[in-house]
Design an enzyme around this catalytic site. Structure first.
Site, mmCIF file in Angstrom:
data_model
loop_
_atom_site.group_PDB
_atom_site.id
_atom_site.type_symbol
_atom_site.label_atom_id
_atom_site.label_comp_id
_atom_site.label_asym_id
_atom_site.label_seq_id
_atom_site.Cartn_x
_atom_site.Cartn_y
_atom_site.Cartn_z
ATOM 1 N N GLU A 45 0.814 -1.221 0.000
ATOM 2 C CA GLU A 45 0.000 0.000 0.000
ATOM 3 C C GLU A 45 0.851 1.276 0.000
ATOM 4 O O GLU A 45 1.200 1.785 1.063
ATOM 5 C CB GLU A 45 -0.950 0.021 1.210
ATOM 6 N N LYS A 75 -2.578 -2.257 -2.943
ATOM 7 C CA LYS A 75 -3.628 -1.377 -2.422
ATOM 8 C C LYS A 75 -3.257 0.023 -2.872
ATOM 9 O O LYS A 75 -2.287 0.619 -2.384
ATOM 10 C CB LYS A 75 -3.717 -1.481 -0.898
HETATM 11 P P1 13P Z 1 -9.356 4.404 4.253
HETATM 12 O O1 13P Z 1 -10.245 3.647 3.308
HETATM 13 O O2 13P Z 1 -10.086 5.078 5.380
HETATM 14 O O3 13P Z 1 -8.383 5.285 3.533
HETATM 15 O O4 13P Z 1 -8.453 3.315 4.989
HETATM 16 C C1 13P Z 1 -7.904 2.297 4.256
HETATM 17 C C2 13P Z 1 -6.635 1.873 4.853
HETATM 18 O O5 13P Z 1 -6.476 0.729 5.212
HETATM 19 C C3 13P Z 1 -5.572 2.849 4.984
HETATM 20 O O6 13P Z 1 -4.386 2.190 5.274
#
Ligand code: 13P
Length: 340
Positions: free
Chosen positions: A177, A219
């Protein structure tokens, strides 16, 4: 490294019509969210709230996996069964956030690097025993005057790659991510440029550390206008720019891409996903891995009261269903009406 387990887990995470619930808010973030609805962030309250989400009847039709926090993976459902076991019995894969948060990056003012590599091999082995089959590590990239720097992109990509390799060694699917934050007044064009540079750096590092693309999930943040930018790109533009960047940078070998909501409104997060998933000929399934955009209405309905549990579950079920449709390109704004 059990490749067949990794493949099975990754495919199930992005199964058609399903996405992930991010319920891995760190203690600080949980406190902020609870405070917004006047609830004290205590261990029993966090357990009750997350238990409410996980036990929502029928939500497993839309939720393939849940990202847990270290505290949550050790907690038990009302029934006395540990949460990971409880979720697995519902057909929901337990996952775990393993990073230790973003810290100031030395010599790079305004930029951060995510920490948590020390001792990670041992922590992953324990999480696997506790039932986790996928993990998450979030890097944060800030857009601003002269940033992100190459140093910041490089440091975060390097950490993501080392994390991913350790996960695969432990037969845990790594969610990679690298979040480009929407805070600021930057244009959507600038967001596209930074997202592309971030993903290029990330995939170069993954290749350098021999990470298997077939066993990772990305992600991604969507390519959107900065929150304070005067021109806000619409859903079609967000979809077009995001998919263009992903096609340029993400190997087709990867089993799927999930998105974070990042502070977008609940409906924007759904509409943007829908516009992308409706596109033809994509090399990977696209779906959601939302925290706020799945939980906001539920948290507001709950407000820490046992009497509100059903209303909160209804609100959560609705957002999960809407996003379950959106990841197939089948969502319509009319479906948001209470009677639909
Ligand atoms: P949000 O969808 O609130 O951005 O959170 C997702 C997430 O896991 C951030 O690391």
């Amino acid at each position: 490294m059990d490749k067949s387990l990794l493949s099975k887990t990754a495919a199930a995470m992005v199964a058609a019509g399903k996405g992930l619930l991010a319920a891995d808010e760190s203690s600080g973030t949980a406190e902020k969210r609870f405070k917004s609805v006047g609830v004290e962030s205590t261990e029993p309250n966090r357990r009750a709230y997350r238990g409410l989400l996980f036990s929502t009847p029928g939500v497993e039709r839309f939720i393939s996996g849940v990202i847990l926090f270290d505290e949550t993976i050790r907690q038990k459902a009302e029934t006395g069964v540990p949460f990971p076991e409880y979720l697995a019995a519902k057909g929901i894969i337990p996952g775990i956030k393993v990073d230790k948060g973003a810290k100031d990056l030395a010599l790079c003012p305004g930029e951060r690097v995510t920490e948590g590599l020390d001792g990670l091999r041992e922590r992953l082995a324990e999480y696997f025993k506790l039932g986790a089959r996928f993990a998450k590590w979030r890097a944060v990239i800030t857009i601003g005057n002269g940033i992100p720097t190459h140093s910041c992109l490089y440091a975060n990509a390097h950490a993501l790659a080392r994390y991913a390799a350790l996960c695969q060694e432990a037969s845990i699917v790594p969610i990679i991510e690298p979040e480009v934050l929407l805070d600021g007044d930057h244009t959507v064009e600038r967001c596209e440029e930074v997202t592309e540079a971030t993903l290029r750096a990330t995939y170069a590092a993954l290749a350098a550390y021999n990470v298997s693309f077939e066993h990772t999930i990305l992600k991604a943040s969507m390519v959107v206008s900065g929150k304070d930018c005067t021109r806000q790109a619409g859903a079609d533009e967000v979809a077009e720019r995001t998919v263009r960047v992903l096609k340029r940078t993400v190997p087709a070998a990867q089993p799927g891409v999930v998105f974070l909501s990042g502070g977008q409104s609940d409906l924007d997060a759904t509409a943007h996903l829908n516009a992308m998933a409706a596109m033809k000929g994509l090399p990977w399934p696209l779906t959601f891995s939302y925290s706020r955009a799945l939980q906001n209405p539920a948290l507001k309905a709950w407000r820490g009261q046992t009497g509100n549990v059903q209303a909160a579950q209804k609100a959560f079920h609705h957002r999960a269903r809407m996003n379950g449709l959106a990841c197939q390109g089948k969502w319509k704004a009319e479906l948001e009406k209470p009677s639909a």
